[in-house]
Design a protein around this motif. Structure first.
Motif, PDB file in Angstrom:
ATOM      1  N   ASP A 102       0.300  -0.569   0.065  1.00 33.01           N
ATOM      2  CA  ASP A 102      -0.072  -0.065  -0.129  1.00 33.01           C
ATOM      3  C   ASP A 102       0.861   1.118   0.068  1.00 33.01           C
ATOM      4  O   ASP A 102       1.244   1.957   1.020  1.00 33.01           O
ATOM      5  CB  ASP A 102      -1.305  -0.070   1.404  1.00 33.01           C
ATOM      6  N   TRP A 103       0.856   2.075  -1.100  1.00 34.24           N
ATOM      7  CA  TRP A 103       1.931   3.342  -1.507  1.00 34.24           C
ATOM      8  C   TRP A 103       1.151   3.835  -2.203  1.00 34.24           C
ATOM      9  O   TRP A 103       0.964   3.295  -3.464  1.00 34.24           O
ATOM     10  CB  TRP A 103       3.567   2.465  -1.355  1.00 34.24           C
ATOM     11  N   ASP A 104       1.566   5.126  -2.338  1.00 34.62           N
ATOM     12  CA  ASP A 104       1.323   5.918  -3.314  1.00 34.62           C
ATOM     13  C   ASP A 104       2.677   5.946  -4.558  1.00 34.62           C
ATOM     14  O   ASP A 104       3.628   6.659  -3.429  1.00 34.62           O
ATOM     15  CB  ASP A 104       0.331   7.246  -2.746  1.00 34.62           C
ATOM     16  N   ALA A 120       7.071   7.890  -9.633  1.00 36.49           N
ATOM     17  CA  ALA A 120       6.880   9.603  -9.876  1.00 36.49           C
ATOM     18  C   ALA A 120       7.039  10.347 -10.795  1.00 36.49           C
ATOM     19  O   ALA A 120       8.431  10.522 -11.341  1.00 36.49           O
ATOM     20  CB  ALA A 120       7.744  10.098  -8.267  1.00 36.49           C
ATOM     21  N   THR A 128      15.303   3.486   0.468  1.00 35.25           N
ATOM     22  CA  THR A 128      15.901   3.632   1.555  1.00 35.25           C
ATOM     23  C   THR A 128      17.616   3.806   1.603  1.00 35.25           C
ATOM     24  O   THR A 128      18.370   4.466   2.218  1.00 35.25           O
ATOM     25  CB  THR A 128      15.917   2.459   1.917  1.00 35.25           C
ATOM     26  N   ASP A 137       4.256   8.672  -4.823  1.00 28.68           N
ATOM     27  CA  ASP A 137       4.566  10.471  -4.521  1.00 28.68           C
ATOM     28  C   ASP A 137       5.191  10.090  -3.631  1.00 28.68           C
ATOM     29  O   ASP A 137       5.658  10.637  -2.759  1.00 28.68           O
ATOM     30  CB  ASP A 137       3.762  11.853  -4.988  1.00 28.68           C
ATOM     31  N   ASP A 138       5.080   8.265  -3.136  1.00 37.49           N
ATOM     32  CA  ASP A 138       6.016   8.407  -1.356  1.00 37.49           C
ATOM     33  C   ASP A 138       7.472   8.320  -1.962  1.00 37.49           C
ATOM     34  O   ASP A 138       7.673   8.235  -3.042  1.00 37.49           O
ATOM     35  CB  ASP A 138       5.166   6.513  -0.581  1.00 37.49           C
ATOM     36  N   TYR A 139       7.755   8.956  -0.635  1.00 35.61           N
ATOM     37  CA  TYR A 139       9.875   8.701  -1.038  1.00 35.61           C
ATOM     38  C   TYR A 139       9.921   7.206  -0.546  1.00 35.61           C
ATOM     39  O   TYR A 139       9.910   6.954   0.932  1.00 35.61           O
ATOM     40  CB  TYR A 139       9.752   9.211   0.126  1.00 35.61           C
ATOM     41  N   VAL A 140      10.269   6.446  -0.891  1.00 33.07           N
ATOM     42  CA  VAL A 140      10.256   4.636  -1.139  1.00 33.07           C
ATOM     43  C   VAL A 140      11.352   4.128  -1.140  1.00 33.07           C
ATOM     44  O   VAL A 140      12.261   3.189  -0.808  1.00 33.07           O
ATOM     45  CB  VAL A 140       9.265   4.130  -1.866  1.00 33.07           C
ATOM     46  N   ASN A 175      10.332  14.572  -9.364  1.00 33.54           N
ATOM     47  CA  ASN A 175      10.345  13.633  -8.650  1.00 33.54           C
ATOM     48  C   ASN A 175      11.753  13.654  -9.104  1.00 33.54           C
ATOM     49  O   ASN A 175      12.319  12.388  -8.237  1.00 33.54           O
ATOM     50  CB  ASN A 175       9.738  13.134  -9.971  1.00 33.54           C
ATOM     51  N   HIS A 201      12.253  10.924  -5.927  1.00 33.37           N
ATOM     52  CA  HIS A 201      12.121   9.861  -5.552  1.00 33.37           C
ATOM     53  C   HIS A 201      12.504   8.823  -5.919  1.00 33.37           C
ATOM     54  O   HIS A 201      12.322   7.928  -5.679  1.00 33.37           O
ATOM     55  CB  HIS A 201      10.410  10.375  -6.112  1.00 33.37           C
TER      56      HIS A 201
END
Length: 343
Positions: free
Chosen positions: A122-124, A302, A131, A126-129, A226, A229
């Motif tokens: 469950d992620w969008d 993104a 690491t 434009d999330d910062y994913v 982006n 991102h």
């Protein structure tokens, strides 16, 4: 199928792009002869620089097709085998990857390995994913910390599950087996034989002036890009830039056996699996129409929504690319509805 009304298809795509307020480019051509090509919106919103039909756009996961072809060419040359165990090249790296995982499993999204960017989570968009700091992600080995620590999800060969990490692992083993960097491999084994001079893995922090910036939001007044991102330079699972014209040239080179030989090409577009989420079949590195002749690549990230389809029979290439994450999809839907109605 009846003779395709290309003028009608072009009109449908143009209408959908205008109604959507799309930012990007749309093109149709038959064996390189342009039927329709039009650009919309801005490549740079702050400076109101418009997109053109020559603008270079980010492709996101469409680039997985390039990775697959480079690896397939290494198989053809005997550097790798389809059944090469990944562990034999990774050695002690990424220890959670099952010892039975092979090159073919990774290429067909049936490896079952844990994914550093699992699209079932469950992620969008434009999330910062990521690491690892994005500026460090310019070379393949730099991705290792992100790829590590993800448990095997299913047994190798058991099921299709779209996997970004699998294509990063392919990039790693291709580099180690060949002694060439991933970007050198793609240039030498895909872009050069296809005659692509404006397609490449460009750094997001130094994009040339003919490239579209990727925007996180559809609102044309939003200037948020982006750049924080995504990896600063794309790699095995995505991140190349190209134009609509060069994507057509890529398809024709692929179809004509100029990137890999005809036997390997045919193997790669033979259906292997079914992707329920996309309602499409999958071969090796390429999506295939559920019921039709088309070979497809698509990308979503993104600041990117992108799709291109080639019909080997008619030699029709259709491409829709947007520099926003949602801009392309309704236009693609209009394309597919038109084809279905024409069948």
């Amino acid at each position: 199928m009846n003779t395709l009304d290309t003028e009608g298809l072009a009109s449908a795509l143009d209408q959908a792009a205008r109604l959507e307020g799309m930012s990007g480019a749309v093109s149709l051509d038959i064996d390189g002869d342009v039927v329709f090509a039009r650009a919309y919106g801005f490549a740079d919103r702050a400076h109101e620089i418009p997109n053109t039909t020559d603008t270079r756009f980010a492709l996101a996961s469409m680039s997985k097709g390039f990775t697959a072809l480079a690896v397939a060419s290494l198989v053809t040359d005997g550097v790798l085998r389809w059944d090469t165990p990944v562990r034999s090249i990774l050695n002690h790296d990424l220890p959670l990857i099952d010892d039975a995982v092979t090159v073919e499993h990774l290429m067909t999204h049936t490896s079952g390995i844990g994914d550093y960017l699992d699209e079932e989570d469950d992620w969008d968009v434009d999330d910062y994913v990521l690491t690892v700091p994005v500026h460090e992600l310019s070379a393949t080995e730099a991705f290792l910390p992100m790829l590590d620590g993800h448990a095997q999800k299913s047994a190798p060969g058991e099921t299709f599950s779209y996997n970004n990490g699998g294509f990063m692992v392919l990039a790693l083993i291709a580099e180690r087996a060949s002694g060439r960097s991933f970007h050198e491999l793609i240039d030498e084994r895909v872009f050069t034989p296809a005659g692509l001079t404006r397609t490449g893995y460009l750094r997001l922090d130094e994009l040339p002036g003919d490239c579209a910036l990727g925007y996180l939001h559809e609102d044309p007044t939003s200037l948020r890009t982006n750049v924080l991102h995504l990896p600063v330079r794309g790699n095995g699972d995505g991140g190349a830039f190209s134009t609509t014209a060069e994507l057509s040239q890529f398809w024709r080179a692929f179809a004509d056996g100029r990137i890999v030989d005809a036997a390997t090409r045919d193997l790669m577009i033979t259906p292997r699996s079914f992707d329920e989420s996309e309602d499409l079949r999958y071969g090796i590195g390429f999506y295939l129409d559920l019921d039709g002749p088309g070979v497809q690549l698509m990308g979503y990230d993104a600041g990117v929504s992108a799709w291109t389809r080639f019909d080997p029979g008619t030699r029709l290439t259709s491409t829709v690319i947007s520099n926003t994450p949602e801009g392309a999809w309704k236009v693609i839907g209009a394309h597919n509805r038109f084809l279905a109605a024409s069948a």
